[in-house]
Design an enzyme around this catalytic site. Structure first.
Site: not given
Ligand code: ADP
Length: 193
Positions: A14, A89, A128, A134, A145
């Site tokens: 994404k 999400r 990554r 991270r 996750r």
């Molecule tokens: P990825 O999609 O690779 O897991 P992101 O960078 O989108 O990584 O998100 C990292 C973390 O941030 C998630 O595991 C969650 O804890 C939090 N997070 C991100 N976006 C949301 C969201 N829309 N709602 C709740 N938590 C979120």
């Protein structure tokens, strides 16, 4: 305005594809992951609260994320449109987004769902993790996750499917090939700027 949701599990590409799309179509990028990491590194109260969840691979509570999105949208009222990356999400977030956009006289036109086999996701995220710095890119947190994704985020796809907005895209091809597939769908709505 053209508003796009880029949807998919952690590691589906994404972030990478959002960069490509926003450059080509001049859209405003809203990544909740980036916004949250920014709050964490600035050690704001919101960031300190969010970090507890992120470090465990759990979703941050809806109300925290929804508030953040609302102020981000307001920052660029003249945008050609937005790409939502990593948001919504949960179904509650999807409903809140619909309400927010309706209030601004606009809506989500298209949801592109990147589909990648699970073993590829884990490989990509571990890879990554070696360079990203991270703290959530390690096997234990990655597994959590992906589990959160299946339990809470996957239902968002059917929410948009029932609105007739969902297009599934194979995301296991090389980056430029996947990008072409995404563009083919977006071009039905807007052309490169
Ligand atoms: P990825 O999609 O690779 O897991 P992101 O960078 O989108 O990584 O998100 C990292 C973390 O941030 C998630 O595991 C969650 O804890 C939090 N997070 C991100 N976006 C949301 C969201 N829309 N709602 C709740 N938590 C979120």
């Amino acid at each position: 305005m053209f508003n796009l949701v880029l949807f998919g599990p952690p590691g589906s590409g994404k972030g990478t594809q959002s960069e490509n799309i926003l450059k080509t179509y001049k859209l405003q990028h809203i990544s909740t992951g980036d916004l949250l990491r920014n709050e964490v590194s600035n050690m704001t109260p919101l960031g300190t609260e969010a970090k507890k969840y992120m470090d465990q691979g759990m979703l941050v509570p809806d109300e925290v994320v929804i508030g953040m999105i609302s102020s981000k949208i307001d920052e660029t009222p003249d945008a050609r449109g937005f790409i939502f990356d990593g948001f919504p999400r949960t179904r509650a977030q999807a409903e809140a987004l619909d309400k927010l956009l309706e209030f601004k006289n606009t809506r989500i036109q298209l949801v592109l769902a990147l589909e990648v086999p699970e073993e590829d996701l884990i490989k990509r995220l571990l890879g990554r993790g070696e360079t990203s710095g991270r703290s959530d890119d390690n096997l234990e947190v990655i597994t959590k996750r992906i589990k959160e994704y299946h339990a809470k985020t996957e239902p968002v796809a059917s929410y948009y499917q029932s609105q007739g907005k969902l297009e599934r895209i194979a995301g296991h091809h090389p980056i430029p090939d996947t990008f072409k597939l995404l563009c083919k769908e977006i071009n039905n709505y807007i052309l490169p700027a």
